[in-house]
Design an enzyme around this catalytic site. Structure first.
Site, PDB file in Angstrom:
ATOM      1  N   LYS A  42       0.741  -1.090   0.074  1.00 49.17           N
ATOM      2  CA  LYS A  42      -0.088   0.151  -0.142  1.00 49.17           C
ATOM      3  C   LYS A  42       1.021   1.155  -0.095  1.00 49.17           C
ATOM      4  O   LYS A  42       0.260   2.456  -0.517  1.00 49.17           O
ATOM      5  CB  LYS A  42      -1.009  -0.015   1.389  1.00 49.17           C
ATOM      6  CG  LYS A  42      -1.755  -1.131   1.199  1.00 49.17           C
ATOM      7  CD  LYS A  42      -2.556  -1.203   2.735  1.00 49.17           C
ATOM      8  CE  LYS A  42      -3.252  -2.312   2.882  1.00 49.17           C
ATOM      9  NZ  LYS A  42      -3.750  -2.467   4.239  1.00 49.17           N
ATOM     10  N   GLY A  43       2.200   0.949   0.205  1.00 49.78           N
ATOM     11  CA  GLY A  43       3.123   2.213   0.752  1.00 49.78           C
ATOM     12  C   GLY A  43       3.054   3.484  -0.496  1.00 49.78           C
ATOM     13  O   GLY A  43       3.265   4.419  -0.271  1.00 49.78           O
ATOM     14  N   ASP A  99       7.467   2.708  -2.884  1.00 48.77           N
ATOM     15  CA  ASP A  99       7.760   3.903  -1.720  1.00 48.77           C
ATOM     16  C   ASP A  99       9.223   3.852  -1.183  1.00 48.77           C
ATOM     17  O   ASP A  99       9.956   4.819  -1.288  1.00 48.77           O
ATOM     18  CB  ASP A  99       6.765   3.496  -0.827  1.00 48.77           C
ATOM     19  CG  ASP A  99       6.783   2.101  -0.171  1.00 48.77           C
ATOM     20  OD1 ASP A  99       7.616   1.414  -0.428  1.00 48.77           O
ATOM     21  OD2 ASP A  99       5.987   1.636   0.992  1.00 48.77           O
ATOM     22  N   ASP A 102      14.525  -0.839   1.226  1.00 49.02           N
ATOM     23  CA  ASP A 102      15.271  -1.160   2.221  1.00 49.02           C
ATOM     24  C   ASP A 102      16.441  -2.316   1.960  1.00 49.02           C
ATOM     25  O   ASP A 102      17.637  -2.071   1.457  1.00 49.02           O
ATOM     26  CB  ASP A 102      14.466  -1.548   3.329  1.00 49.02           C
ATOM     27  CG  ASP A 102      15.306  -1.873   4.822  1.00 49.02           C
ATOM     28  OD1 ASP A 102      16.635  -1.609   4.864  1.00 49.02           O
ATOM     29  OD2 ASP A 102      14.559  -2.152   5.785  1.00 49.02           O
ATOM     30  N   LYS A 130      17.305   3.455   1.250  1.00 40.98           N
ATOM     31  CA  LYS A 130      18.152   3.537   2.460  1.00 40.98           C
ATOM     32  C   LYS A 130      19.291   3.382   2.136  1.00 40.98           C
ATOM     33  O   LYS A 130      19.617   2.409   1.521  1.00 40.98           O
ATOM     34  CB  LYS A 130      17.459   2.519   3.483  1.00 40.98           C
ATOM     35  CG  LYS A 130      15.971   3.054   4.194  1.00 40.98           C
ATOM     36  CD  LYS A 130      15.921   2.236   5.200  1.00 40.98           C
ATOM     37  CE  LYS A 130      14.502   2.404   5.649  1.00 40.98           C
ATOM     38  NZ  LYS A 130      14.044   1.567   6.740  1.00 40.98           N
ATOM     39  N   VAL A 152      11.127   5.121   8.650  1.00 40.48           N
ATOM     40  CA  VAL A 152      10.531   6.396   8.361  1.00 40.48           C
ATOM     41  C   VAL A 152       8.763   6.097   8.139  1.00 40.48           C
ATOM     42  O   VAL A 152       8.499   4.945   7.621  1.00 40.48           O
ATOM     43  CB  VAL A 152      10.978   6.998   7.214  1.00 40.48           C
ATOM     44  CG1 VAL A 152      12.344   7.530   7.538  1.00 40.48           C
ATOM     45  CG2 VAL A 152      10.875   6.240   5.965  1.00 40.48           C
ATOM     46  N   ASP A 158       4.300   3.182   6.499  1.00 45.27           N
ATOM     47  CA  ASP A 158       3.221   2.993   7.952  1.00 45.27           C
ATOM     48  C   ASP A 158       4.110   2.334   8.874  1.00 45.27           C
ATOM     49  O   ASP A 158       5.071   1.740   8.510  1.00 45.27           O
ATOM     50  CB  ASP A 158       2.057   2.004   7.414  1.00 45.27           C
ATOM     51  CG  ASP A 158       2.681   0.566   7.220  1.00 45.27           C
ATOM     52  OD1 ASP A 158       3.520   0.384   6.437  1.00 45.27           O
ATOM     53  OD2 ASP A 158       1.965  -0.229   7.761  1.00 45.27           O
ATOM     54  N   ARG A 164       0.049   6.572   7.402  1.00 46.93           N
ATOM     55  CA  ARG A 164       0.144   6.803   5.951  1.00 46.93           C
ATOM     56  C   ARG A 164      -0.158   8.256   5.355  1.00 46.93           C
ATOM     57  O   ARG A 164       0.027   8.485   4.486  1.00 46.93           O
ATOM     58  CB  ARG A 164      -0.634   5.676   5.217  1.00 46.93           C
ATOM     59  CG  ARG A 164      -0.030   4.374   5.484  1.00 46.93           C
ATOM     60  CD  ARG A 164      -0.892   3.221   4.567  1.00 46.93           C
ATOM     61  NE  ARG A 164      -0.634   1.779   4.973  1.00 46.93           N
ATOM     62  CZ  ARG A 164       0.372   1.018   4.638  1.00 46.93           C
ATOM     63  NH1 ARG A 164       1.283   1.468   3.910  1.00 46.93           N
ATOM     64  NH2 ARG A 164       0.260  -0.244   5.010  1.00 46.93           N
TER      65      ARG A 164
HETATM   66  P1  IMP Z   1      12.870  -4.606   1.289  1.00 48.37           P
HETATM   67  O1  IMP Z   1      12.414  -5.739   0.721  1.00 48.37           O
HETATM   68  O2  IMP Z   1      13.762  -4.652   2.447  1.00 48.37           O
HETATM   69  O3  IMP Z   1      13.495  -3.606   0.251  1.00 48.37           O
HETATM   70  O4  IMP Z   1      11.642  -3.761   1.793  1.00 48.37           O
HETATM   71  C1  IMP Z   1      10.663  -2.942   1.214  1.00 48.37           C
HETATM   72  C2  IMP Z   1       9.250  -2.573   2.031  1.00 48.37           C
HETATM   73  O5  IMP Z   1       9.402  -2.782   3.260  1.00 48.37           O
HETATM   74  C3  IMP Z   1       8.755  -1.300   1.399  1.00 48.37           C
HETATM   75  O6  IMP Z   1       8.149  -1.367   0.184  1.00 48.37           O
HETATM   76  C4  IMP Z   1       8.025  -0.866   2.741  1.00 48.37           C
HETATM   77  O7  IMP Z   1       6.818  -1.522   2.535  1.00 48.37           O
HETATM   78  C5  IMP Z   1       8.621  -1.712   3.730  1.00 48.37           C
HETATM   79  N1  IMP Z   1       9.700  -0.724   4.600  1.00 48.37           N
HETATM   80  C6  IMP Z   1      11.031  -0.854   4.413  1.00 48.37           C
HETATM   81  N2  IMP Z   1      11.452   0.125   5.106  1.00 48.37           N
HETATM   82  C7  IMP Z   1      10.422   0.953   5.586  1.00 48.37           C
HETATM   83  C8  IMP Z   1      10.484   2.378   6.483  1.00 48.37           C
HETATM   84  O8  IMP Z   1      11.326   2.917   6.923  1.00 48.37           O
HETATM   85  N3  IMP Z   1       9.067   2.593   6.893  1.00 48.37           N
HETATM   86  C9  IMP Z   1       8.112   1.880   6.498  1.00 48.37           C
HETATM   87  N4  IMP Z   1       8.191   0.669   5.497  1.00 48.37           N
HETATM   88  C10 IMP Z   1       9.083   0.222   5.057  1.00 48.37           C
HETATM   89 MG    MG Z   2       4.890  -1.553   5.066  1.00 47.54          MG
END
Ligand code: IMP
Ligand code: MG
Length: 176
Positions: A42-43, A99, A102, A130, A152, A158, A164
């Site tokens: 949803k982000g 969004d 990470d 990040k 964040v 969220d 959100r």
């Molecule tokens: P990744 O697979 O670790 O890159 O995670 C990405 C997903 O984790 C994003 O699409 C967000 O939904 C969630 N996410 C990662 N970091 C944050 C944050 O700092 N705040 C909120 N959601 C996050």
């Molecule tokens: Mg999330």
């Protein structure tokens, strides 16, 4: 608002100025092949709305929902499709609208999956990245802002479905 809403990481005016720049760049780059924007729910719901309006091309939009975190703030590495696309990707130029990146695991999974469906190209526009944490080599075509390794909230992001609707991006104060 409440004690968990910390300092501003990206103010609203900077968000909107940068999204205008991203939209202008995408408009140039995709002038002869308007993309299918794939928003990751949803982000990305607010980012998708603002970005789509900043692109001066006849784009189409579609959405996917994936889960990589559950409600914790650290990735598990396991990605599950909760809602799939409606669109057929054959020969489409797909632009994934995310969004925040990470670990990069969610995006790596999505890129592989959408490319395997016959898309002509699959690129990414991520609002936030990040710094230093990507475990997978990622080719990020468009990036809004690089931010430190903070959790964040706001502008779509969220904690347990809250925050959100904050207009800007804030640091989350507290354990999640
Ligand atoms: P990744 O697979 O670790 O890159 O995670 C990405 C997903 O984790 C994003 O699409 C967000 O939904 C969630 N996410 C990662 N970091 C944050 C944050 O700092 N705040 C909120 N959601 C996050
Ligand atoms: Mg999330």
């Amino acid at each position: 608002m409440d004690a968990h809403v910390g300092e501003v990481v990206v103010p609203v005016d900077e968000l909107h100025a940068r999204i205008a720049e991203l939209g202008a760049q995408i408009t140039v780059d995709y002038a002869d092949r308007p993309p299918l924007l794939v928003g990751v729910l949803k982000g990305a719901f607010l980012f998708m709305g603002d970005l789509a309006r900043a692109i001066g091309l006849p784009v189409e939009v579609d959405f996917m929902a994936v889960s990589s975190y559950g409600s914790a703030t650290r990735t598990s590495g396991v990605v599950r499709i909760l809602k799939d696309l409606d669109a057929d990707l054959t020969d489409r130029d797909v632009l994934i609208v995310e969004d925040i990146i990470d670990s990069g695991l969610t995006l790596a999974y999505l890129t592989r999956t959408l490319a395997a469906r016959g898309a002509r190209s699959v690129e990414t526009c991520a609002l936030l990245v990040k710094e230093g944490l990507q475990r997978t080599e990622l080719d990020l075509r468009y990036v809004g802002f690089r931010i430190p390794d903070l959790f964040v909230i706001g502008y779509g992001l969220d904690v347990d479905e809250r925050y959100r609707n904050l207009p800007g991006i804030h640091r989350y104060e507290g354990s999640a």
